[in-house]
Design an enzyme around this catalytic site. Structure first.
Site, PDB file in Angstrom:
ATOM      1  N   ARG A 102      25.761  82.711  57.230  1.00  0.00           N
ATOM      2  CA  ARG A 102      27.205  82.822  57.015  1.00  0.00           C
ATOM      3  C   ARG A 102      27.706  84.148  57.567  1.00  0.00           C
ATOM      4  O   ARG A 102      26.978  85.133  57.621  1.00  0.00           O
ATOM      5  CB  ARG A 102      27.533  82.718  55.531  1.00  0.00           C
ATOM      6  CG  ARG A 102      27.571  81.284  55.020  1.00  0.00           C
ATOM      7  CD  ARG A 102      27.947  81.194  53.562  1.00  0.00           C
ATOM      8  NE  ARG A 102      26.915  81.737  52.721  1.00  0.00           N
ATOM      9  CZ  ARG A 102      26.913  82.932  52.169  1.00  0.00           C
ATOM     10  NH1 ARG A 102      27.945  83.743  52.337  1.00  0.00           N
ATOM     11  NH2 ARG A 102      25.921  83.339  51.421  1.00  0.00           N
ATOM     12  N   TYR A 108      26.303  76.781  61.801  1.00  0.00           N
ATOM     13  CA  TYR A 108      25.435  77.072  60.652  1.00  0.00           C
ATOM     14  C   TYR A 108      26.002  76.492  59.347  1.00  0.00           C
ATOM     15  O   TYR A 108      27.209  76.576  59.095  1.00  0.00           O
ATOM     16  CB  TYR A 108      25.236  78.594  60.481  1.00  0.00           C
ATOM     17  CG  TYR A 108      24.530  78.893  59.193  1.00  0.00           C
ATOM     18  CD1 TYR A 108      23.169  78.651  59.056  1.00  0.00           C
ATOM     19  CD2 TYR A 108      25.237  79.321  58.067  1.00  0.00           C
ATOM     20  CE1 TYR A 108      22.524  78.854  57.844  1.00  0.00           C
ATOM     21  CE2 TYR A 108      24.602  79.525  56.846  1.00  0.00           C
ATOM     22  CZ  TYR A 108      23.244  79.288  56.748  1.00  0.00           C
ATOM     23  OH  TYR A 108      22.615  79.461  55.547  1.00  0.00           O
ATOM     24  N   LYS A 119      30.411  75.293  50.974  1.00  0.00           N
ATOM     25  CA  LYS A 119      31.038  76.514  50.469  1.00  0.00           C
ATOM     26  C   LYS A 119      32.555  76.495  50.688  1.00  0.00           C
ATOM     27  O   LYS A 119      33.325  76.955  49.845  1.00  0.00           O
ATOM     28  CB  LYS A 119      30.402  77.747  51.125  1.00  0.00           C
ATOM     29  CG  LYS A 119      28.898  77.870  50.836  1.00  0.00           C
ATOM     30  CD  LYS A 119      28.657  77.983  49.373  1.00  0.00           C
ATOM     31  CE  LYS A 119      27.253  77.914  48.838  1.00  0.00           C
ATOM     32  NZ  LYS A 119      26.126  78.493  49.419  1.00  0.00           N
ATOM     33  N   HIS A 170      29.228  78.774  41.763  1.00  0.00           N
ATOM     34  CA  HIS A 170      28.021  78.861  42.607  1.00  0.00           C
ATOM     35  C   HIS A 170      26.798  78.831  41.684  1.00  0.00           C
ATOM     36  O   HIS A 170      26.137  79.847  41.492  1.00  0.00           O
ATOM     37  CB  HIS A 170      28.097  80.175  43.402  1.00  0.00           C
ATOM     38  CG  HIS A 170      27.109  80.280  44.512  1.00  0.00           C
ATOM     39  ND1 HIS A 170      26.686  81.493  45.015  1.00  0.00           N
ATOM     40  CD2 HIS A 170      26.460  79.336  45.227  1.00  0.00           C
ATOM     41  CE1 HIS A 170      25.831  81.282  45.988  1.00  0.00           C
ATOM     42  NE2 HIS A 170      25.665  79.997  46.140  1.00  0.00           N
ATOM     43  N   SER A 174      23.176  83.741  46.928  1.00  0.00           N
ATOM     44  CA  SER A 174      22.385  82.950  47.875  1.00  0.00           C
ATOM     45  C   SER A 174      21.003  83.575  48.053  1.00  0.00           C
ATOM     46  O   SER A 174      20.866  84.795  48.107  1.00  0.00           O
ATOM     47  CB  SER A 174      23.083  82.927  49.237  1.00  0.00           C
ATOM     48  OG  SER A 174      24.377  82.415  49.094  1.00  0.00           O
ATOM     49  N   CYS A 203      18.401  83.702  46.060  1.00  0.00           N
ATOM     50  CA  CYS A 203      17.814  84.400  44.902  1.00  0.00           C
ATOM     51  C   CYS A 203      17.077  83.416  43.985  1.00  0.00           C
ATOM     52  O   CYS A 203      16.866  83.702  42.814  1.00  0.00           O
ATOM     53  CB  CYS A 203      18.887  85.123  44.099  1.00  0.00           C
ATOM     54  SG  CYS A 203      19.575  86.547  44.938  1.00  0.00           S
ATOM     55  N   ASN A 249      14.536  77.080  43.339  1.00  0.00           N
ATOM     56  CA  ASN A 249      13.276  77.139  42.579  1.00  0.00           C
ATOM     57  C   ASN A 249      13.515  76.934  41.088  1.00  0.00           C
ATOM     58  O   ASN A 249      12.766  76.223  40.421  1.00  0.00           O
ATOM     59  CB  ASN A 249      12.578  78.489  42.801  1.00  0.00           C
ATOM     60  CG  ASN A 249      12.078  78.642  44.231  1.00  0.00           C
ATOM     61  OD1 ASN A 249      11.869  77.652  44.928  1.00  0.00           O
ATOM     62  ND2 ASN A 249      11.907  79.874  44.671  1.00  0.00           N
ATOM     63  N   ASP A 280      22.944  74.376  43.756  1.00  0.00           N
ATOM     64  CA  ASP A 280      23.797  75.377  44.415  1.00  0.00           C
ATOM     65  C   ASP A 280      25.226  75.425  43.870  1.00  0.00           C
ATOM     66  O   ASP A 280      25.788  76.504  43.769  1.00  0.00           O
ATOM     67  CB  ASP A 280      23.835  75.092  45.922  1.00  0.00           C
ATOM     68  CG  ASP A 280      24.389  76.250  46.747  1.00  0.00           C
ATOM     69  OD1 ASP A 280      24.105  77.408  46.405  1.00  0.00           O
ATOM     70  OD2 ASP A 280      25.099  75.992  47.736  1.00  0.00           O
ATOM     71  N   SER A 290      15.869  80.344  57.497  1.00  0.00           N
ATOM     72  CA  SER A 290      15.641  78.955  57.957  1.00  0.00           C
ATOM     73  C   SER A 290      15.739  78.021  56.759  1.00  0.00           C
ATOM     74  O   SER A 290      15.458  78.407  55.628  1.00  0.00           O
ATOM     75  CB  SER A 290      14.297  78.824  58.665  1.00  0.00           C
ATOM     76  OG  SER A 290      13.251  79.308  57.865  1.00  0.00           O
ATOM     77  N   ARG A 291      16.134  76.792  57.026  1.00  0.00           N
ATOM     78  CA  ARG A 291      16.549  75.904  55.935  1.00  0.00           C
ATOM     79  C   ARG A 291      15.966  74.503  56.074  1.00  0.00           C
ATOM     80  O   ARG A 291      15.591  74.078  57.168  1.00  0.00           O
ATOM     81  CB  ARG A 291      18.082  75.781  55.957  1.00  0.00           C
ATOM     82  CG  ARG A 291      18.825  77.110  55.748  1.00  0.00           C
ATOM     83  CD  ARG A 291      19.157  77.308  54.308  1.00  0.00           C
ATOM     84  NE  ARG A 291      19.672  78.636  54.004  1.00  0.00           N
ATOM     85  CZ  ARG A 291      20.213  78.938  52.827  1.00  0.00           C
ATOM     86  NH1 ARG A 291      20.326  78.037  51.878  1.00  0.00           N
ATOM     87  NH2 ARG A 291      20.630  80.162  52.581  1.00  0.00           N
TER      88      ARG A 291
HETATM   89  O1  SAT Z   1      26.196  79.194  52.846  1.00  0.00           O
HETATM   90  S1  SAT Z   1      25.118  78.223  52.773  1.00  0.00           S
HETATM   91  O2  SAT Z   1      25.500  77.194  51.836  1.00  0.00           O
HETATM   92  O3  SAT Z   1      24.833  77.684  54.066  1.00  0.00           O
HETATM   93  C1  SAT Z   1      23.744  78.960  52.143  1.00  0.00           C
HETATM   94  C2  SAT Z   1      24.056  79.954  51.131  1.00  0.00           C
HETATM   95  O4  SAT Z   1      24.305  81.093  51.502  1.00  0.00           O
HETATM   96  O5  SAT Z   1      24.076  79.630  49.926  1.00  0.00           O
HETATM   97 MN    MN Z   2      24.587  79.008  47.784  1.00  0.00          MN
END
Ligand code: SAT
Ligand code: MN
Length: 599
Positions: free
Chosen positions: A75, A203, A212, A232, A254, A256, A260, A283, A371-372
């Site tokens: 981001r 991205y 977001k 969030h 993000s 953190c 998990n 998220d 990476s995702r």
């Molecule tokens: O912004 S994303 O949703 O792509 C990932 C994040 O920062 O939580």
């Molecule tokens: Mn997030």
């Protein structure tokens, strides 16, 4: 896909699509229906032009790799704007531009940008398709990769379009990858127009506009007007051996560990005793008061866009199982036999790095630190049977947390809602690779919403406080810190599955079933209040994890006061008074800590 001539039944939607097409001049327009056939056709096109690369289909069936432009991996907060009519409404927590100026600036970039490209029109629903808490949008994009990801992350296609046609309203999101030039990149939000315009990035958070941009920035604005919360937060259900499930919503910045925590595997002793963990979301959380006064939450998303590095059988076996098939990987490395690879995996050797170069340690990590993986939530073995309940799940506890290497204890409980809002507002965390810029810098990140709150933080704090009204049965509020370090720089708490021990204390506090020590910053467990059987942790580490240093906290709370002042007259007086109350309690903290009874 529907041919271009078969637009929707909603004139406002057709008119907007026509206007966008006139501006961007695509070669063709495709309305996405979300079907398997559509997804297969798109995949074939992306494989043919290299947007996707097939991974080893024997070990990872249905898995593909996308390598982004190396300048487009996270981001971009400095290029993300909230363009409200009045600058004060965006607040000092957002970058702002006058809406007319912003439209002119970004429309100039969109002008003709889809020539030679296909324009995709994607109706989507954030939240279960039949839930009154859900909200819909339409994203127009020229990126098939974005379509493939949105199909996983949202309820995209025909059912969403039918709901939009019924409701007659939707969030408008216009996206183009443009030239992927960081100099020609903006992510703009026009909350009063329920509109998002994003140019120059492919991205996740910049381009999957349901996430977001809609579910948090525009969503938080709508939530304030309509009396709910767009946060969030992960949502996790904890089932105890008696079969009771308590739902916890937890906000962390993000990267953190939200994914998990949402997929936690209980430590062995807990597993044997019958504890289970159910994933509702990892998220984003939309919550609103139900008739009984409790807060009910849905996960507006349908998939996970998780950080790959650090994910392994030991840290998150549930995620590993989830991503074993039908997953899009972005910017990971690959092994000689074409399996996806990232730092933190115990086996395998990268031969090609995230940029597609032969792997050379001199170039840095093999997989990009941000990476995702993109994967459907339904593939998660701990996917909650109540994740799609249209009324949402009742929240027992709200947890705030960040990366705090010092000062902040493992867990503490706010004394009431107002104190809890202060604890959330005061949250701080070290920055991570999820956004461009320096990593490891401590910054305030109220409710983990710093990059995502679509309006003035002062107003947002007031909105949070407003939930405390007669008849409300609000969750208790807690703060956790898994990231406390010792003098040797190592983490003091093992984290991951062991975090259930902390969640158990949290839930028992909600039930009034366990004690705590009262301190000026809130209620902190004593060693004996935590269930630590089977955990190898030394006593001094535990002392440090549970200590409250009044001097250090006095400085912290003074800093929180300055931070609250930075939102000027918009900061609610009630919150400032609460900060003063805590500061005064710390000033008196020479007195020995007082023991409080359970409950
Ligand atoms: O912004 S994303 O949703 O792509 C990932 C994040 O920062 O939580
Ligand atoms: Mn997030």
């Amino acid at each position: 896909m529907r041919p271009e001539t078969m637009a929707s039944k909603l004139k406002a939607l057709n008119d907007w699509v026509d206007d966008v097409a006139r501006l961007t001049r695509p070669d063709s327009i495709r309305w996405c229906d979300g079907s398997d056939a559509e997804a297969a056709a798109l995949r074939a096109e992306m494989l043919a032009d290299g947007t996707l690369v097939e991974l080893n289909q024997d070990t990872h069936p249905g898995c593909y790799l996308h390598r982004s432009n190396p300048s487009d991996v996270a981001r971009v907060e400095h290029l993300t704007l909230v363009c409200s009519k009045n600058q004060e409404d965006a607040g000092p927590n957002n970058h702002w531009m006058d809406p007319a100026e912003a439209h002119a600036k970004i429309d100039a970039l969109f002008d003709g940008c889809m020539q030679g490209r296909t324009m995709y029109v994607m109706p989507y629903c954030m939240g279960p398709i039949d839930s009154p808490l859900s909200r819909c949008g339409v994203e127009i994009t020229d990126s098939p990769y974005v379509v493939a990801n949105m199909r996983i992350m949202t309820r995209m296609g025909a059912a969403a379009l039918a709901r939009i046609e019924r409701e007659g309203t939707f969030v408008k999101g216009l996206h183009s990858i443009g030239e992927l030039d960081p100099e020609r990149r903006f992510i703009m939000h026009f909350p009063e127009e329920l509109t998002i315009k994003s140019y120059g990035s492919g991205y996740g958070g910049n381009a999957l506009l349901g996430k977001k941009c809609h579910a948090l920035r525009i969503g938080s604005w709508q939530a304030r007007q309509e009396g709910w919360l767009a946060e969030h937060m992960l949502i996790v259900g904890i089932e105890n051996p008696q079969g009771e499930t308590h739902y916890v919503a937890a906000a962390f910045p993000s990267a953190c560990g939200k994914t998990n925590l949402a997929m936690l595997i209980p430590p062995e002793g807990y597993r044997k005793a019958g504890w289970k963990v159910w994933t509702v979301g990892d998220d984003i959380c939309w919550m609103r008061p139900g008739k009984d006064g409790r807060l009910y939450a849905i996960n507006p998303e349908a998939g996970y866009f998780g950080v790959a590095p650090g994910t392994s059988r030991s840290t998150n076996p549930t995620a590993m199982e989830t991503i074993a098939h039908d997953t899009i990987f972005t910017n990971v490395a690959v092994t000689a036999d074409n399996q996806p690879w990232w730092e933190g995996l115990p086996h395998g050797t990268p031969v090609t790095d995230w940029q597609g170069r032969p792997y050379d340690a001199a170039n840095g990590p093999a997989a990009h630190p941000n990476s995702r993986f993109t994967v459907s939530a339904k593939q998660c073995p701990s996917w909650s049977p109540h994740a799609e309940d249209k009324q949402g799940v009742p929240i027992s506890a709200i947890v705030f947390g960040g990366r705090r290497p010092s000062l902040v204890p493992l867990v503490f409980e706010a004394r009431d809602w107002t104190h809890g809002v202060l604890v959330g507002a005061a949250m701080g965390s070290e920055t991570t690779a999820a956004a461009t810029g320096a990593v490891g810098v401590l910054r305030r990140d109220s409710m983990a919403m710093k990059p995502f709150c679509g309006y003035n933080y002062g107003d947002y704090f007031a909105h949070w406080l407003s939930f405390d009204k007669p008849g409300a049965k609000l969750p208790k509020i807690f703060h956790v810190n898994w990231f406390r370090k010792g003098d040797d720089g190592k983490f003091l708490w093992p984290g991951y599955g062991e975090n259930l021990r902390v969640l158990e204390w949290i839930i028992d506090r909600c039930k009034g079933a366990v004690g705590a020590q009262e301190t000026p910053i809130g209620h902190v467990p004593r060693k004996d209040d935590l269930h630590l059987d089977g955990l190898a942790i030394d006593g001094t580490a535990l002392d440090t994890l549970l200590e409250v240093d009044p001097m250090g906290w006095a400085a912290e709370v003074a800093d929180i006061g300055h931070y609250l002042d930075s939102f000027g007259a918009r900061t609610p007086e009630k919150l400032k008074a609460e900060q003063r109350r805590v500061a005064a309690a710390l000033a008196n903290a020479g007195a020995p800590a007082r023991k409080v009874a359970a409950g």
